[in-house]
Design an enzyme around this catalytic site. Structure first.
Site, mmCIF file in Angstrom:
data_model
loop_
_atom_site.group_PDB
_atom_site.id
_atom_site.type_symbol
_atom_site.label_atom_id
_atom_site.label_comp_id
_atom_site.label_asym_id
_atom_site.label_seq_id
_atom_site.Cartn_x
_atom_site.Cartn_y
_atom_site.Cartn_z
ATOM 1 N N GLY A 45 0.718 -1.078 -0.104
ATOM 2 C CA GLY A 45 -0.113 -0.090 0.016
ATOM 3 C C GLY A 45 1.047 1.304 -0.064
ATOM 4 O O GLY A 45 1.891 1.252 -0.707
ATOM 5 N N GLU A 46 0.773 2.311 0.587
ATOM 6 C CA GLU A 46 1.373 3.480 0.686
ATOM 7 C C GLU A 46 1.876 3.523 2.309
ATOM 8 O O GLU A 46 1.099 3.665 3.194
ATOM 9 C CB GLU A 46 0.650 4.677 0.489
ATOM 10 C CG GLU A 46 1.427 5.809 -0.263
ATOM 11 C CD GLU A 46 2.411 6.174 0.691
ATOM 12 O OE1 GLU A 46 3.657 6.549 0.254
ATOM 13 O OE2 GLU A 46 1.881 6.859 1.865
ATOM 14 N N SER A 47 3.226 3.323 2.708
ATOM 15 C CA SER A 47 3.511 3.043 4.278
ATOM 16 C C SER A 47 3.300 4.436 4.762
ATOM 17 O O SER A 47 2.892 4.294 5.992
ATOM 18 C CB SER A 47 5.227 2.932 4.056
ATOM 19 O OG SER A 47 5.829 4.071 3.492
ATOM 20 N N CYS A 77 5.912 -5.308 0.686
ATOM 21 C CA CYS A 77 6.114 -4.077 0.026
ATOM 22 C C CYS A 77 5.983 -2.794 1.217
ATOM 23 O O CYS A 77 7.102 -2.700 1.926
ATOM 24 C CB CYS A 77 5.113 -3.853 -1.124
ATOM 25 S SG CYS A 77 5.736 -2.402 -2.381
ATOM 26 N N ARG A 106 12.924 3.238 0.955
ATOM 27 C CA ARG A 106 11.508 3.406 0.554
ATOM 28 C C ARG A 106 11.557 3.810 -0.991
ATOM 29 O O ARG A 106 12.460 4.570 -1.373
ATOM 30 C CB ARG A 106 10.829 4.627 1.476
ATOM 31 C CG ARG A 106 9.424 4.725 1.044
ATOM 32 C CD ARG A 106 8.898 5.756 2.081
ATOM 33 N NE ARG A 106 7.526 6.186 1.784
ATOM 34 C CZ ARG A 106 7.183 7.296 1.069
ATOM 35 N NH1 ARG A 106 8.250 8.303 0.760
ATOM 36 N NH2 ARG A 106 5.938 7.407 0.840
ATOM 37 N N ILE A 134 6.506 -3.047 -7.253
ATOM 38 C CA ILE A 134 5.595 -1.754 -7.553
ATOM 39 C C ILE A 134 5.933 -0.638 -6.661
ATOM 40 O O ILE A 134 5.913 -1.013 -5.508
ATOM 41 C CB ILE A 134 4.087 -1.993 -7.400
ATOM 42 C CG1 ILE A 134 3.413 -3.272 -8.649
ATOM 43 C CG2 ILE A 134 3.479 -0.761 -7.748
ATOM 44 C CD1 ILE A 134 1.946 -3.475 -8.501
ATOM 45 N N ARG A 135 6.661 0.363 -7.266
ATOM 46 C CA ARG A 135 7.140 1.260 -6.142
ATOM 47 C C ARG A 135 7.855 0.560 -4.896
ATOM 48 O O ARG A 135 7.746 0.973 -4.062
ATOM 49 C CB ARG A 135 6.192 2.218 -5.774
ATOM 50 C CG ARG A 135 5.611 3.024 -7.100
ATOM 51 C CD ARG A 135 4.570 4.142 -6.543
ATOM 52 N NE ARG A 135 4.987 4.849 -5.439
ATOM 53 C CZ ARG A 135 4.276 5.210 -4.468
ATOM 54 N NH1 ARG A 135 3.081 4.908 -4.302
ATOM 55 N NH2 ARG A 135 4.898 6.266 -3.557
ATOM 56 N N HIS A 175 5.187 -8.088 -4.101
ATOM 57 C CA HIS A 175 3.749 -8.419 -3.890
ATOM 58 C C HIS A 175 3.369 -9.840 -4.055
ATOM 59 O O HIS A 175 2.725 -10.176 -5.338
ATOM 60 C CB HIS A 175 2.728 -7.465 -4.707
ATOM 61 C CG HIS A 175 2.648 -6.068 -4.409
ATOM 62 N ND1 HIS A 175 1.748 -5.412 -3.407
ATOM 63 C CD2 HIS A 175 3.496 -5.100 -4.618
ATOM 64 C CE1 HIS A 175 2.079 -4.288 -3.153
ATOM 65 N NE2 HIS A 175 3.017 -3.970 -3.909
ATOM 66 N N GLU A 177 1.069 -11.606 -3.330
ATOM 67 C CA GLU A 177 -0.592 -11.745 -3.193
ATOM 68 C C GLU A 177 -0.988 -11.573 -4.708
ATOM 69 O O GLU A 177 -2.323 -11.612 -5.139
ATOM 70 C CB GLU A 177 -1.237 -10.771 -2.253
ATOM 71 C CG GLU A 177 -0.974 -9.444 -2.806
ATOM 72 C CD GLU A 177 0.038 -8.611 -2.572
ATOM 73 O OE1 GLU A 177 -0.365 -7.358 -2.896
ATOM 74 O OE2 GLU A 177 1.031 -9.010 -2.099
#
Length: 195
Positions: A45-47, A77, A106, A134-135, A175, A177
């Site tokens: 997600g976005e940490s 991630c 990050r 992804i990022r 990821h 998942e």
């Protein structure tokens, strides 16, 4: 029972992967739901958003305590960033749950457009694991008790650490998942069952 931190990220996909390896899994949004699980997945997600939401929903300190008390956690991630004791490239005042003796960079692999896929070698698996980045972060430094499970094998990021384990904490830069390959979720489920 394994919980999935459900305030942000690929919650449904992690729940499906855990079910695929025979685990009962539930979303966790409140301290009472955290109390009911034996282990937890921290999804991508976005940490920065994740730690702020964890604070807003009064989950941050309970999560820190459960991790310090030995609860098994699988961070993917952004979840890897949340578990790291140290991060670089974070925003001013960014907090982590800690527990994993690593330094994580990050967004190390770049922006969304720099997302990529790679086949990784894991000693625990007979065949390569296809990973989606992804990022994604990478691990810059590991503490003496942290086991490196996988590194990138080619390209400009060759040699970068992307999967680690320390005792009951497991973390990946990518990821798992999103691949349909449940082996890492199975690896984590085995870790939980072995307690």
């Amino acid at each position: 029972m394994i919980g999935v931190f459900a305030l942000q990220g690929n919650v449904r996909e992690h729940l499906q992967m855990l079910a695929q390896v025979g685990e009962q899994a539930v979303p966790v949004r409140r301290p009472s739901e955290l109390d009911a699980v034996d282990a937890l997945v921290l999804p991508g997600g976005e940490s920065t958003t994740m730690y702020k939401l964890a604070r807003s929903f009064e989950l941050f300190e309970p999560l820190q305590k459960r991790i310090a008390d030995g609860m098994p956690v699988f961070g993917t991630c952004a979840g890897m960033i949340m578990l790291a004791d140290r991060i670089t490239g974070g925003i001013e005042g960014q907090e982590t749950l800690g527990g994993l003796d690593v330094t994580v960079q990050r967004n190390a692999f770049g922006r969304q457009v720099d997302s990529f896929e790679a086949d990784l070698e894991f000693a625990a698996f007979d065949a390569p694991y296809h990973a989606v980045f992804i990022r994604a972060p990478w691990v810059e430094r590991v503490g003496p008790d942290v086991e490196v499970l996988s590194t990138v094998r080619s390209g400009p990021a060759m040699g970068r650490i992307v999967a680690v384990r320390h005792d009951r904490l497991l973390a990946t830069s990518f990821h798992p998942e999103m691949t349909g390959d449940a082996r890492l979720h199975g690896y984590f489920a085995d870790l939980v069952r072995d307690l």
